[in-house]
Design a protein around this motif. Structure first.
Motif, PDB file in Angstrom:
ATOM      1  N   ALA A 218      -5.984 -77.227   6.478  1.00 31.16           N
ATOM      2  CA  ALA A 218      -5.732 -77.877   5.187  1.00 31.16           C
ATOM      3  C   ALA A 218      -4.927 -76.948   4.297  1.00 31.16           C
ATOM      4  N   GLY A 219      -3.929 -76.302   4.884  1.00 30.85           N
ATOM      5  CA  GLY A 219      -3.123 -75.363   4.131  1.00 30.85           C
ATOM      6  C   GLY A 219      -2.841 -74.139   4.968  1.00 30.85           C
ATOM      7  N   PRO A 220      -2.284 -73.097   4.372  1.00 33.24           N
ATOM      8  CA  PRO A 220      -1.976 -71.874   5.110  1.00 33.24           C
ATOM      9  C   PRO A 220      -3.247 -71.265   5.701  1.00 33.24           C
ATOM     10  N   PRO A 221      -3.142 -70.617   6.874  1.00 33.49           N
ATOM     11  CA  PRO A 221      -4.336 -70.050   7.517  1.00 33.49           C
ATOM     12  C   PRO A 221      -4.909 -68.874   6.740  1.00 33.49           C
ATOM     13  N   GLU A 222      -6.234 -68.748   6.836  1.00 33.67           N
ATOM     14  CA  GLU A 222      -6.955 -67.629   6.212  1.00 33.67           C
ATOM     15  C   GLU A 222      -7.587 -66.802   7.315  1.00 33.67           C
ATOM     16  N   LEU A 223      -7.251 -65.521   7.383  1.00 31.84           N
ATOM     17  CA  LEU A 223      -7.843 -64.587   8.335  1.00 31.84           C
ATOM     18  C   LEU A 223      -9.012 -63.881   7.670  1.00 31.84           C
ATOM     19  N   LEU A 224      -9.936 -63.382   8.490  1.00 32.85           N
ATOM     20  CA  LEU A 224     -11.131 -62.706   7.978  1.00 32.85           C
ATOM     21  C   LEU A 224     -11.310 -61.368   8.666  1.00 32.85           C
ATOM     22  N   PHE A 225     -11.627 -60.344   7.893  1.00 32.40           N
ATOM     23  CA  PHE A 225     -12.183 -59.089   8.421  1.00 32.40           C
ATOM     24  C   PHE A 225     -13.543 -58.904   7.797  1.00 32.40           C
ATOM     25  N   ALA A 226     -14.543 -58.519   8.600  1.00 32.23           N
ATOM     26  CA  ALA A 226     -15.887 -58.229   8.085  1.00 32.23           C
ATOM     27  C   ALA A 226     -16.358 -56.919   8.675  1.00 32.23           C
ATOM     28  N   GLY A 227     -16.763 -56.003   7.818  1.00 34.13           N
ATOM     29  CA  GLY A 227     -17.256 -54.714   8.300  1.00 34.13           C
ATOM     30  C   GLY A 227     -17.107 -53.651   7.238  1.00 34.13           C
ATOM     31  N   ALA A 240      -0.854 -53.615   7.747  1.00 31.40           N
ATOM     32  CA  ALA A 240       0.525 -53.350   8.154  1.00 31.40           C
ATOM     33  C   ALA A 240       1.115 -54.501   8.956  1.00 31.40           C
ATOM     34  N   ALA A 241       0.240 -55.244   9.667  1.00 30.05           N
ATOM     35  CA  ALA A 241       0.710 -56.368  10.476  1.00 30.05           C
ATOM     36  C   ALA A 241       0.916 -57.636   9.656  1.00 30.05           C
ATOM     37  N   MET A 242       0.340 -57.703   8.463  1.00 27.72           N
ATOM     38  CA  MET A 242       0.403 -58.944   7.680  1.00 27.72           C
ATOM     39  C   MET A 242       1.829 -59.420   7.383  1.00 27.72           C
ATOM     40  N   PRO A 243       2.792 -58.549   7.039  1.00 29.44           N
ATOM     41  CA  PRO A 243       4.148 -59.069   6.796  1.00 29.44           C
ATOM     42  C   PRO A 243       4.731 -59.776   8.012  1.00 29.44           C
ATOM     43  N   ARG A 244       4.491 -59.251   9.213  1.00 30.55           N
ATOM     44  CA  ARG A 244       5.005 -59.894  10.425  1.00 30.55           C
ATOM     45  C   ARG A 244       4.317 -61.240  10.651  1.00 30.55           C
ATOM     46  N   ILE A 245       3.017 -61.274  10.410  1.00 33.65           N
ATOM     47  CA  ILE A 245       2.277 -62.534  10.594  1.00 33.65           C
ATOM     48  C   ILE A 245       2.783 -63.589   9.614  1.00 33.65           C
ATOM     49  N   ARG A 246       3.020 -63.180   8.388  1.00 38.89           N
ATOM     50  CA  ARG A 246       3.431 -64.136   7.352  1.00 38.89           C
ATOM     51  C   ARG A 246       4.869 -64.630   7.552  1.00 38.89           C
ATOM     52  N   ARG A 247       5.670 -63.882   8.320  1.00 39.59           N
ATOM     53  CA  ARG A 247       7.028 -64.358   8.582  1.00 39.59           C
ATOM     54  C   ARG A 247       7.022 -65.607   9.451  1.00 39.59           C
ATOM     55  N   THR A 248       6.102 -65.669  10.424  1.00 41.06           N
ATOM     56  CA  THR A 248       6.038 -66.852  11.294  1.00 41.06           C
ATOM     57  C   THR A 248       5.006 -67.866  10.818  1.00 41.06           C
ATOM     58  N   HIS A 249       4.049 -67.432  10.000  1.00 43.93           N
ATOM     59  CA  HIS A 249       3.028 -68.331   9.461  1.00 43.93           C
ATOM     60  C   HIS A 249       2.950 -68.105   7.948  1.00 43.93           C
ATOM     61  N   PRO A 250       3.927 -68.647   7.221  1.00 42.80           N
ATOM     62  CA  PRO A 250       4.015 -68.406   5.773  1.00 42.80           C
ATOM     63  C   PRO A 250       2.720 -68.786   5.055  1.00 42.80           C
ATOM     64  N   GLY A 251       2.382 -67.974   4.066  1.00 39.89           N
ATOM     65  CA  GLY A 251       1.210 -68.259   3.246  1.00 39.89           C
ATOM     66  C   GLY A 251      -0.094 -67.751   3.809  1.00 39.89           C
ATOM     67  N   THR A 252      -0.075 -67.149   5.017  1.00 43.00           N
ATOM     68  CA  THR A 252      -1.312 -66.631   5.606  1.00 43.00           C
ATOM     69  C   THR A 252      -1.950 -65.601   4.674  1.00 43.00           C
ATOM     70  N   THR A 253      -3.254 -65.715   4.491  1.00 45.04           N
ATOM     71  CA  THR A 253      -3.992 -64.774   3.652  1.00 45.04           C
ATOM     72  C   THR A 253      -5.037 -64.035   4.487  1.00 45.04           C
ATOM     73  N   SER A 278      -1.766 -61.484  -1.171  1.00 46.53           N
ATOM     74  CA  SER A 278      -2.303 -62.336  -0.103  1.00 46.53           C
ATOM     75  C   SER A 278      -3.554 -61.744   0.534  1.00 46.53           C
ATOM     76  N   VAL A 279      -4.081 -60.660  -0.035  1.00 47.14           N
ATOM     77  CA  VAL A 279      -5.286 -60.010   0.493  1.00 47.14           C
ATOM     78  C   VAL A 279      -6.356 -60.003  -0.594  1.00 47.14           C
ATOM     79  N   ARG A 280      -7.572 -60.468  -0.242  1.00 48.73           N
ATOM     80  CA  ARG A 280      -8.708 -60.443  -1.172  1.00 48.73           C
ATOM     81  C   ARG A 280      -9.769 -59.494  -0.640  1.00 48.73           C
TER      82      ARG A 280
END
Length: 431
Positions: A218-227, A240-253, A278-280
């Protein structure tokens, strides 16, 4: 069997994954009919007036929680002094509770058949109590200081921690690790004259981590890290990988759930890679909140550079969130690429980006892997299985003849700085 378990973490005092592990293990051992006593501590920063020593029974387990002594030690500032003081209070609490005196009803004093230590922070009380009762000492090595620092211990506190770990390994009559990679690590660091090492994976109670199918996008994908936010958890590589991910999947958080010593530095890293918006960083998240995140997010990414096991991978698998993890240590054993998740080499920024892109690019395949991951949990990672195998180690352990041992040789060299923040000592392994 009568089992005395010594741990610096036990609910409600939980720092990380170790406390959850010990709690689940002890309650399952009690459920299987063993007479289990846990010797632990009251919260840091309290004293005998505000938080006196308690002796209670919960979930079939007797829990003796020792009060903290009055001397003013702070864990972050005086870690070794604080640890020795805690060990002293645990010994006194244990001796007072079952040190040879009959109870008012005239029953003989409680004495263990085995002492089980969890990690180096309880080395002193566990070794002392096993010697006093003349019973086998079993120790679970959840992580190592050298492992967290790429095999080297260069600072004075790091070297002190390593030497205590070495001593505990040599004083034990049997050792347990949570993964085959940790078994090999313990052998390299503390061998060759250590006792047998048994590999017993962490377990999970899937009833507390309910499964939910993946929601429709229902919109751009949201990734999760827990730890924990520590260098070895590799969050800096994911940023560091987020810019590359967002180039092919715009709006990814990316949502980061957890606390740790590297929070401020990771915030700087997010700004350096121009992904701060794009990071919380949520900070500490309770159980229900974490389950909600796992049900909502498109995938969980665990980019650890060092991971003895990674119990959060099991918790995530139980909820049905797709797993994208590094192959570090136990994570490589918990997740099978491409059957139950996707993986990448530790520290490989391009590999992280490629794995995340693949996962986000085929949601149906990701959901299938997630279902397979959960199905595997019920077979291989039940706490009943963990408790049964641990009891087997107890039964087989025999108290060895003790001989004096010298100080360990500790290899030392400066740690590579690169993008590493100021080196810190961490104490928990698994979460």
């Amino acid at each position: 069997m009568k089992v005395l378990i010594v741990s610096w973490e036990y609910p409600p005092v939980v720092v990380g994954g170790l406390g959850r592990h010990v709690h689940q293990l002890t309650t399952e051992l009690a459920r299987a009919g063993h007479d289990v006593v846990v010797l632990t501590r009251r919260p840091t920063g309290t004293d005998g007036v505000s938080h006196p020593t308690t002796d209670s029974r919960t979930d079939g387990v007797r829990v003796i929680a020792a009060a903290e002594d009055p001397p003013e030690f702070e864990f972050a500032r005086d870690m070794m002094a604080w640890t020795l003081a805690m060990g002293h209070s645990l010994i006194r609490a244990g001796m007072s509770a079952f040190g040879g005196r009959r109870d008012p009803a005239g029953e003989p004093p409680w004495e263990p058949d085995v002492v089980h230590a969890h990690d180096w922070l309880v080395a002193h009380p566990a070794i002392a109590l096993a010697e006093f009762f003349d019973v086998p000492l079993v120790s679970t090595i959840h992580a190592t200081e050298a492992g967290r620092h790429s095999g080297w211990v260069s600072g004075p506190t790091n070297r002190q921690v390593h030497s205590v770990e070495w001593w505990l390994a040599h004083e034990s009559d049997s050792l347990i690790t949570c993964s085959a990679s940790m078994r090999d690590e313990v052998g390299r660091l503390f061998g060759p004259d250590i006792p047998d090492v048994s590999v017993i994976h962490n377990g999970i109670d899937i009833r507390t981590w309910p499964f939910a199918p993946r929601p429709a996008a229902a919109g751009p994908p949201e990734l999760l890290f827990a730890g924990r936010l520590e260098y070895e958890k590799g969050v800096q590589d994911l940023l560091a990988a987020m810019p590359r991910i967002r180039r092919t999947h715009p709006g990814t958080t990316l949502t980061v759930a957890g606390t740790g010593t590297q929070l401020d530095w990771l915030g700087d890293e997010a700004r350096r890679h121009r992904v701060a918006k794009s990071v919380r960083f949520l900070g500490a998240v309770d159980h229900d909140g974490l389950v909600d995140l796992m049900h909502r997010c498109a995938a969980i990414v665990l980019p650890s550079r060092y991971e003895p096991f990674g119990i959060v991978a099991l918790e995530a698998a139980a909820t049905g969130i797709p797993l994208i993890v590094s192959t570090a240590g136990g994570l490589g054993e918990a997740v099978s690429d491409p059957t139950t998740g996707l993986s990448f080499a530790p520290g490989d920024v391009a590999g992280i980006a490629a794995a995340v892109r693949a996962g986000l690019g085929d949601p149906a395949a990701a959901a299938l892997r997630a279902r397979r991951a959960r199905e595997r949990l019920t077979v291989e990672f039940s706490w009943a299985e963990v408790a049964e195998r641990t009891a087997g180690v107890y039964l087989a352990a025999k108290r060895r003849v003790r001989h004096p041992v010298g100080r360990p040789h500790i290899p030392q060299r400066p740690l590579p700085e690169r993008d590493r923040p100021q080196s810190t000592v961490t104490t928990d392994t698994d979460s």
